[in-house]
Design an enzyme around this catalytic site. Structure first.
Site, PDB file in Angstrom:
ATOM      1  N   ILE A  14       0.860  -1.173   0.000  1.00 53.11           N
ATOM      2  CA  ILE A  14       0.000   0.000   0.000  1.00 53.11           C
ATOM      3  C   ILE A  14       0.901   1.229   0.000  1.00 53.11           C
ATOM      4  CG2 ILE A  14      -2.016  -1.078   1.070  1.00 53.11           C
ATOM      5  CD1 ILE A  14      -1.196   0.004   3.731  1.00 53.11           C
ATOM      6  N   ASP A  15       0.384   2.343  -0.456  1.00 51.96           N
ATOM      7  CA  ASP A  15       1.188   3.550  -0.619  1.00 51.96           C
ATOM      8  C   ASP A  15       1.666   4.106   0.721  1.00 51.96           C
ATOM      9  OD1 ASP A  15       0.578   3.380  -3.343  1.00 51.96           O
ATOM     10  OD2 ASP A  15      -1.212   4.620  -3.109  1.00 51.96           O
ATOM     11  N   LYS A  16       2.703   4.909   0.643  1.00 51.87           N
ATOM     12  CA  LYS A  16       3.255   5.560   1.837  1.00 51.87           C
ATOM     13  C   LYS A  16       2.179   6.291   2.627  1.00 51.87           C
ATOM     14  CE  LYS A  16       6.211   9.452   3.123  1.00 51.87           C
ATOM     15  NZ  LYS A  16       7.083  10.547   2.620  1.00 51.87           N
ATOM     16  N   THR A  76      -1.019   5.853   2.592  1.00 56.12           N
ATOM     17  CA  THR A  76      -2.184   5.026   2.901  1.00 56.12           C
ATOM     18  C   THR A  76      -1.878   4.223   4.163  1.00 56.12           C
ATOM     19  OG1 THR A  76      -2.755   4.821   0.562  1.00 56.12           O
ATOM     20  CG2 THR A  76      -3.718   3.207   2.070  1.00 56.12           C
ATOM     21  N   ARG A 106      -6.997   5.261  -6.033  1.00 54.38           N
ATOM     22  CA  ARG A 106      -6.743   6.692  -6.240  1.00 54.38           C
ATOM     23  C   ARG A 106      -7.040   7.099  -7.684  1.00 54.38           C
ATOM     24  NH1 ARG A 106      -0.717   7.152  -4.087  1.00 54.38           N
ATOM     25  NH2 ARG A 106      -1.044   9.382  -4.473  1.00 54.38           N
TER      26      ARG A 106
END
Length: 302
Positions: free
Chosen positions: A132-134, A136, A232
């Site tokens: 998962i993104d930084k 998130t 996103r």
């Protein structure tokens, strides 16, 4: 940084670059194009571009600084652990694994201090089955051995895992639920972004409205596929970008600490016992505080 002006060379860009500079192989040129480090006439280069006389090519061939993987004693919010898997609640702002821009203080550095991990994903992504993104927050499944890693990865590939997110988005969504089916690939305009592109990989997101406000909507999103930045990109595609999203959202947004996107629910079949396991975690405090503020100051009812 190197600059070239095409005179009599012809053909695909990677081929021409290798002819213009013998120190850059064709495969190296292709990698530089894929990484967004080659521009043609001040625009990001496209992999299949055929050069023309007069084209101006700029190549950023500076090699990234090498990184080394170290263990770090960073506190972890472990939701579940046994001899095969770890389910961890990643905080917002933490990068999942080391990269040239983030060599340390990542989730992997912390996990390696805590436990041995699988080796399938290479030196810098041990144990990481999905990311998962930084910015998130939320749940990730991590493999402690290669057998578990292969089993969990296969579930993702076969779309058998459960991954549900909660997101606060701009605008008021009229539908109570919906499905976004739009292919995602690297943006032809900005190599750091993903976009809806005709030749992208299939991507499907199911969403359901949880709560509406005057200017925002709280939604639950379930991933059918798992493309980079999928939620996103899909929410922006339907004109409801995620609040606080630094890449795909508007500049005018609710202040906070990153994007309001939380991986709240995770489910999978255990690699050894084959038991169906489902985990959930509450929203971060900044997320809950923001929702409570909207209920007071931006309410419109459901």
């Amino acid at each position: 940084m190197k600059e070239y002006t095409v005179t009599d060379q012809t053909g695909r860009l990677d081929k021409v670059i290798s002819e213009l500079d013998t120190a850059i192989s064709r495969s190296r040129a292709k990698s530089l194009i894929d990484d967004g480090r080659i521009r043609v006439n001040d625009e990001p280069a496209k992999p299949k571009y055929h050069v023309q006389s007069g084209d101006k090519i700029v190549v950023d061939d500076v090699l990234p600084q090498p990184i080394s993987l170290t263990t770090e004693d960073i506190p972890l919010d472990i939701v579940y652990e046994d001899n095969d898997v770890i389910v961890v609640n990643k905080p917002q702002g933490m990068v999942v694994h080391p990269s040239p821009g983030h060599p340390d203080h990542t989730l992997v550095n912390a996990l390696l201090f805590h436990s041995p991990l699988s080796t399938i994903n290479g030196e810098f992504r041990p144990g990481i089955v999905h990311r998962i993104d930084k910015d998130t927050s939320g749940l990730l499944m991590v493999a402690k051995n290669d057998t578990a890693h292969q089993f969990l990865s296969q579930q993702l590939k076969e779309q058998k895992s459960l991954r549900k997110y909660v997101a606060l988005v701009h605008g008021r969504i009229g539908e109570d639920s919906g499905v976004i089916n739009a292919p995602i690939g690297r943006s032809p305009k900005d190599r750091k972004k993903q976009a809806i592109v005709a030749d992208g990989r299939p991507a499907v997101t199911h969403f359901e409205v949880l709560e509406r406000f005057a200017d925002y909507t709280l939604v639950s999103c379930r991933l059918e596929t798992g493309r980079t930045h999928q939620i996103r990109v899909h929410m922006k595609y339907i004109h409801h970008p995620i609040v606080g999203d630094p890449l795909y959202g508007p500049r005018k947004t609710i202040s906070g600490h990153g994007q309001f996107l939380h991986a709240q629910e995770l489910g999978f079949e255990h690699p050894k016992t084959h038991e169906l396991m489902i985990f959930s975690t509450p929203l971060p405090k900044i997320f809950e505080d923001t929702l409570n503020n909207l209920r007071v100051n931006n309410a419109l009812g459901s």
